[in-house]
Write a protein that holds these residues in place. Structure first.
Motif, PDB file in Angstrom:
ATOM      1  N   MET A   1       0.849  -1.163   0.000  1.00  0.00           N
ATOM      2  CA  MET A   1       0.000   0.000   0.000  1.00  0.00           C
ATOM      3  C   MET A   1       0.894   1.225   0.000  1.00  0.00           C
ATOM      4  O   MET A   1       1.859   1.292   0.742  1.00  0.00           O
ATOM      5  CB  MET A   1      -0.895  -0.035   1.244  1.00  0.00           C
ATOM      6  CG  MET A   1      -1.832   1.110   1.299  1.00  0.00           C
ATOM      7  SD  MET A   1      -3.147   0.934   2.503  1.00  0.00           S
ATOM      8  CE  MET A   1      -2.249   0.805   4.006  1.00  0.00           C
ATOM      9  N   PRO A   2       0.558   2.217  -0.810  1.00  0.00           N
ATOM     10  CA  PRO A   2       1.400   3.409  -0.878  1.00  0.00           C
ATOM     11  C   PRO A   2       1.333   4.221   0.409  1.00  0.00           C
ATOM     12  O   PRO A   2       0.381   4.143   1.161  1.00  0.00           O
ATOM     13  CB  PRO A   2       0.801   4.194  -2.043  1.00  0.00           C
ATOM     14  CG  PRO A   2      -0.595   3.725  -2.154  1.00  0.00           C
ATOM     15  CD  PRO A   2      -0.599   2.292  -1.689  1.00  0.00           C
ATOM     16  N   ASN A   3       2.369   4.996   0.614  1.00  0.00           N
ATOM     17  CA  ASN A   3       2.372   5.914   1.754  1.00  0.00           C
ATOM     18  C   ASN A   3       1.386   7.040   1.506  1.00  0.00           C
ATOM     19  O   ASN A   3       0.866   7.195   0.413  1.00  0.00           O
ATOM     20  CB  ASN A   3       3.775   6.506   1.955  1.00  0.00           C
ATOM     21  CG  ASN A   3       4.700   5.518   2.601  1.00  0.00           C
ATOM     22  OD1 ASN A   3       4.272   4.640   3.336  1.00  0.00           O
ATOM     23  ND2 ASN A   3       5.974   5.645   2.317  1.00  0.00           N
ATOM     24  N   VAL A   4       1.155   7.830   2.517  1.00  0.00           N
ATOM     25  CA  VAL A   4       0.222   8.936   2.413  1.00  0.00           C
ATOM     26  C   VAL A   4       0.721   9.925   1.371  1.00  0.00           C
ATOM     27  O   VAL A   4       1.883  10.313   1.366  1.00  0.00           O
ATOM     28  CB  VAL A   4       0.092   9.631   3.780  1.00  0.00           C
ATOM     29  CG1 VAL A   4      -0.837  10.801   3.688  1.00  0.00           C
ATOM     30  CG2 VAL A   4      -0.384   8.647   4.825  1.00  0.00           C
ATOM     31  N   VAL A  27      -8.407   2.124   0.312  1.00  0.00           N
ATOM     32  CA  VAL A  27      -9.573   1.318  -0.053  1.00  0.00           C
ATOM     33  C   VAL A  27     -10.507   2.123  -0.958  1.00  0.00           C
ATOM     34  O   VAL A  27     -11.083   1.575  -1.899  1.00  0.00           O
ATOM     35  CB  VAL A  27     -10.287   0.767   1.200  1.00  0.00           C
ATOM     36  CG1 VAL A  27     -11.561   0.021   0.824  1.00  0.00           C
ATOM     37  CG2 VAL A  27      -9.354  -0.156   1.978  1.00  0.00           C
ATOM     38  N   ALA A  28     -10.646   3.409  -0.709  1.00  0.00           N
ATOM     39  CA  ALA A  28     -11.472   4.257  -1.574  1.00  0.00           C
ATOM     40  C   ALA A  28     -10.953   4.254  -3.009  1.00  0.00           C
ATOM     41  O   ALA A  28     -11.739   4.293  -3.956  1.00  0.00           O
ATOM     42  CB  ALA A  28     -11.528   5.683  -1.033  1.00  0.00           C
ATOM     43  N   SER A  29      -9.641   4.172  -3.169  1.00  0.00           N
ATOM     44  CA  SER A  29      -9.069   4.147  -4.521  1.00  0.00           C
ATOM     45  C   SER A  29      -9.440   2.873  -5.283  1.00  0.00           C
ATOM     46  O   SER A  29      -9.348   2.837  -6.505  1.00  0.00           O
ATOM     47  CB  SER A  29      -7.542   4.299  -4.460  1.00  0.00           C
ATOM     48  OG  SER A  29      -6.932   3.104  -4.009  1.00  0.00           O
ATOM     49  N   LEU A  30      -9.881   1.844  -4.560  1.00  0.00           N
ATOM     50  CA  LEU A  30     -10.281   0.578  -5.179  1.00  0.00           C
ATOM     51  C   LEU A  30     -11.751   0.568  -5.587  1.00  0.00           C
ATOM     52  O   LEU A  30     -12.201  -0.353  -6.259  1.00  0.00           O
ATOM     53  CB  LEU A  30     -10.011  -0.588  -4.215  1.00  0.00           C
ATOM     54  CG  LEU A  30      -8.570  -0.741  -3.744  1.00  0.00           C
ATOM     55  CD1 LEU A  30      -8.473  -1.814  -2.669  1.00  0.00           C
ATOM     56  CD2 LEU A  30      -7.646  -1.026  -4.909  1.00  0.00           C
ATOM     57  N   GLY A  31     -12.496   1.574  -5.142  1.00  0.00           N
ATOM     58  CA  GLY A  31     -13.919   1.646  -5.464  1.00  0.00           C
ATOM     59  C   GLY A  31     -14.776   0.963  -4.415  1.00  0.00           C
ATOM     60  O   GLY A  31     -14.285   0.446  -3.414  1.00  0.00           O
ATOM     61  N   TRP A  32     -16.067   0.971  -4.667  1.00  0.00           N
ATOM     62  CA  TRP A  32     -17.029   0.384  -3.740  1.00  0.00           C
ATOM     63  C   TRP A  32     -17.269  -1.080  -4.060  1.00  0.00           C
ATOM     64  O   TRP A  32     -16.740  -1.598  -5.033  1.00  0.00           O
ATOM     65  CB  TRP A  32     -18.334   1.180  -3.787  1.00  0.00           C
ATOM     66  CG  TRP A  32     -18.198   2.473  -3.055  1.00  0.00           C
ATOM     67  CD1 TRP A  32     -17.731   3.652  -3.566  1.00  0.00           C
ATOM     68  CD2 TRP A  32     -18.465   2.714  -1.676  1.00  0.00           C
ATOM     69  NE1 TRP A  32     -17.700   4.604  -2.576  1.00  0.00           N
ATOM     70  CE2 TRP A  32     -18.158   4.052  -1.411  1.00  0.00           C
ATOM     71  CE3 TRP A  32     -18.947   1.920  -0.635  1.00  0.00           C
ATOM     72  CZ2 TRP A  32     -18.324   4.623  -0.149  1.00  0.00           C
ATOM     73  CZ3 TRP A  32     -19.120   2.485   0.622  1.00  0.00           C
ATOM     74  CH2 TRP A  32     -18.797   3.825   0.846  1.00  0.00           C
ATOM     75  N   ASP A  33     -18.060  -1.711  -3.225  1.00  0.00           N
ATOM     76  CA  ASP A  33     -18.404  -3.135  -3.359  1.00  0.00           C
ATOM     77  C   ASP A  33     -17.171  -4.019  -3.205  1.00  0.00           C
ATOM     78  O   ASP A  33     -16.984  -4.986  -3.931  1.00  0.00           O
ATOM     79  CB  ASP A  33     -19.120  -3.398  -4.692  1.00  0.00           C
ATOM     80  CG  ASP A  33     -20.362  -2.534  -4.845  1.00  0.00           C
ATOM     81  OD1 ASP A  33     -21.114  -2.413  -3.860  1.00  0.00           O
ATOM     82  OD2 ASP A  33     -20.564  -1.971  -5.941  1.00  0.00           O
ATOM     83  N   GLN A  34     -16.352  -3.656  -2.235  1.00  0.00           N
ATOM     84  CA  GLN A  34     -15.135  -4.396  -1.921  1.00  0.00           C
ATOM     85  C   GLN A  34     -15.382  -5.356  -0.763  1.00  0.00           C
ATOM     86  O   GLN A  34     -16.224  -5.085   0.098  1.00  0.00           O
ATOM     87  CB  GLN A  34     -14.011  -3.423  -1.523  1.00  0.00           C
ATOM     88  CG  GLN A  34     -13.565  -2.501  -2.621  1.00  0.00           C
ATOM     89  CD  GLN A  34     -12.867  -3.252  -3.734  1.00  0.00           C
ATOM     90  OE1 GLN A  34     -12.021  -4.097  -3.488  1.00  0.00           O
ATOM     91  NE2 GLN A  34     -13.244  -2.953  -4.965  1.00  0.00           N
ATOM     92  N   PRO A  35     -14.619  -6.436  -0.702  1.00  0.00           N
ATOM     93  CA  PRO A  35     -14.727  -7.314   0.462  1.00  0.00           C
ATOM     94  C   PRO A  35     -14.105  -6.640   1.686  1.00  0.00           C
ATOM     95  O   PRO A  35     -13.372  -5.647   1.552  1.00  0.00           O
ATOM     96  CB  PRO A  35     -13.898  -8.544   0.045  1.00  0.00           C
ATOM     97  CG  PRO A  35     -12.899  -7.994  -0.923  1.00  0.00           C
ATOM     98  CD  PRO A  35     -13.619  -6.890  -1.666  1.00  0.00           C
ATOM     99  N   ALA A  36     -14.387  -7.179   2.849  1.00  0.00           N
ATOM    100  CA  ALA A  36     -13.746  -6.686   4.072  1.00  0.00           C
ATOM    101  C   ALA A  36     -12.237  -6.887   3.915  1.00  0.00           C
ATOM    102  O   ALA A  36     -11.784  -7.851   3.293  1.00  0.00           O
ATOM    103  CB  ALA A  36     -14.268  -7.450   5.282  1.00  0.00           C
TER     104      ALA A  36
END
Length: 185
Positions: A1-4, A27-36
């Motif tokens: 995961m990238p740094n801030v 996680v927002a960068s991956l879009g919605w409807d993601q698994p936990a």
């Protein structure tokens, strides 16, 4: 995961708040409807010393710009497993300072809670909420440290913007307690 990124969490935020917002942004960068998604939180300085190869792969520089806590995504949660049962199986090594979880759920505003029918099974209740006209989709990111510190970030799908993310230590107390229990001896 990238740094801030420069647009990431504010530098004045606590290390745990910064970690929660970094995870939320990722996680927002991956879009919605993601698994936990489950994350270990490790001390960045300790990671650079003990695992320099991993620190390099994560882009953790030695220039002091890295956040104090580094989130490391864990393997995907087992499909179909109840979240509370799965969390009950976790035992973290001493090198993990904390953990975080992101999960998407449907929520009702407090004004709609009085109209919830009684005596519904969990499955029936979920179906009822899914059809309710006031339902809102929310992504919750909850993090805890071994010392009991906790932080949460909530992002509504209808207000999907980093400037609209709500943070606080007691926004999702049940999930925070469940995560804290993964550190019980």
């Amino acid at each position: 995961m990238p740094n801030v990124s420069p647009s990431g969490p504010p530098m004045a935020a606590s290390p745990l708040t910064r970690a929660v917002l970094e995870i939320d942004e990722y996680v927002a960068s991956l879009g919605w409807d993601q698994p936990a998604r489950l994350f270990a939180l490790v001390d960045t300085a300790r990671l650079r010393v003990q695992e320099p190869g991993l620190a390099d792969r994560l882009g953790l520089s030695d220039d002091g710009a890295a956040a104090p806590l580094t989130p490391i995504e864990q393997e995907e949660l087992p499909a179909g497993a109840a979240l509370d049962e799965f969390l009950g199986t976790i035992a973290w090594p001493d090198s993990v300072a904390g953990c975080a979880l992101t999960v998407e759920r449907l929520m009702l505003p407090p004004s709609a809670e009085a109209s919830v029918p009684q005596d519904l099974s969990e499955k029936q209740l979920a179906a009822w909420v899914a059809k309710h006209p006031e339902r809102q989709e929310v992504r919750m990111t909850v993090a805890v440290l071994r010392d009991g510190a906790r932080e949460s970030a909530l992002r509504l799908r209808e207000k999907d913007s980093a400037t609209e993310v709500l943070t606080g230590s007691d926004l999702v107390p049940g999930l925070a307690e469940a995560l804290t229990s993964t550190f019980a001896e």
